[in-house]
Each structure stands twice: as structure tokens, then as C-alpha cells.
Design a protein around this motif. Sequence first.
Motif, short mmCIF file in Angstrom:
data_model
loop_
_atom_site.label_atom_id
_atom_site.label_comp_id
_atom_site.label_asym_id
_atom_site.label_seq_id
_atom_site.Cartn_x
_atom_site.Cartn_y
_atom_site.Cartn_z
N LEU A 49 14.24 33.10 -3.13
CA LEU A 49 13.89 31.69 -3.26
C LEU A 49 15.04 30.80 -2.81
N GLN A 52 15.35 30.75 0.99
CA GLN A 52 14.32 29.89 1.59
C GLN A 52 14.68 28.41 1.38
N HIS A 53 15.15 28.11 0.19
CA HIS A 53 15.47 26.71 -0.13
C HIS A 53 16.64 26.20 0.73
N GLU A 128 7.48 37.29 -3.79
CA GLU A 128 8.09 36.16 -3.09
C GLU A 128 7.10 35.52 -2.12
N GLU A 129 6.39 36.38 -1.37
CA GLU A 129 5.42 35.84 -0.40
C GLU A 129 4.33 35.07 -1.09
N LEU A 132 5.78 31.74 -2.16
CA LEU A 132 6.07 30.82 -1.06
C LEU A 132 4.80 30.36 -0.36
N ASN A 133 3.74 31.16 -0.44
CA ASN A 133 2.48 30.77 0.18
C ASN A 133 1.55 30.04 -0.77
N TYR A 137 3.61 25.29 -3.79
CA TYR A 137 4.88 25.30 -3.04
C TYR A 137 4.70 24.63 -1.69
N GLN A 138 3.60 24.91 -1.02
CA GLN A 138 3.33 24.32 0.29
C GLN A 138 3.27 22.78 0.20
N LYS A 141 6.72 21.48 0.00
CA LYS A 141 7.37 21.64 1.31
C LYS A 141 6.91 20.53 2.25
#
Length: 169
Positions: A49, A52-53, A128-129, A132-133, A137-138, A141
Motif C-alpha cells: 500500500l 502504491q501511495h 492487495e489487488e 487497490l481495485n 479506493y478508485q 484515486k
Amino acid sequence: MKCPRTGVDLKPVNIGGITVDISEKCGGVFFDHDEIEKFDQKTKIRGGLLVQHLKQFTPPSLDLNKHINCPKCSGVVMDRSFYSSKNKIEVDKCPSCAGIWFDFGELEKLRNLIPVSAGSYKTGQQFEERLLNSPAYQEYKTALDDNADDTARREKADQLHLFLFNCIY
Ligand SMILES: [Zn+2]
């Protein structure tokens, strides 16, 4: 604490109950001496995480060979050396507090070096996937990407930190 590369204030970010200090100017991150162990392997979700951040903070051009001062210990110059004898990626370590500074992209490189068993890696990666998906979260983002106004962007980033934290605990 100030970013040792760019001088901006480091931002404390709570990821799964552990607070690390990141530079939103150059994508660097400072770990206290024992914190890195919770982030270094690919099976460790916090690290994924965080990687990615940090990716959203593209650094200005920096001289990574330049020695930096420890953000925590005033006047102490950090040693540029390998993370460990097994994991030969150069990072900056403080000889006084044993804190470690990772420049942009270095944490990800380290995580790619440390071998993990196939099973545990897969589980961590799937989690994690999924995270993040996830639509939530999207949404954060997208808000971060679309909003050019700095204050609003900062508020969204704060929400994102909170969101990451809540996903883990
Ligand atoms: Zn130090």
C-alpha cells in the motif's frame, strides 16, 4: 521533521497502525529503526500500500549520491550503504538512531529483492489487488488525480490515508 532531500515537512502517515513519515515532494519515506520490518517483504500488505501511495509523488531531479542528514537527529549525516548483505540495494541509514530513508522507488526495489514463498506471496498479492481495485479506493484515486486545487487535494489525500488504515484494521 523535514525531508532530507527537498526540505519540505515530512507528512506522518498511519498505515495499519504504524506511522511512517513521507515526503510528498519527492516520494521518499523515513522509517524508525524497527518499522521497516513491517514493510519490507512482498507478503507484507502495508508495504504494498505504501509503495502504491508513494508512486503519486514523482520526485524532482535529485542527486542521490549526495549525503543527507537524518531527519530525526539534528546534525547527523546518514550513511549510504546496502540495506543488508543479502539485499544489495543502497539506502540511507542513520548511525545514531538506526532510522532508514528510502528515496523514490527504493522501497519497491527492496521488496522485489526479498524472496518470499509462492503461497504467501499469492495471498498477499491477491489481497492487495482486491484493495487497490476496490471502488472506494478508485474513487479516492480519481479525486486525487482530477483535483488541481492543492487544499482540496490534500484533504482527499488525508481521506485516502484514513481509508488505507481502515482497510487493514
Ligand atoms: Zn537518526
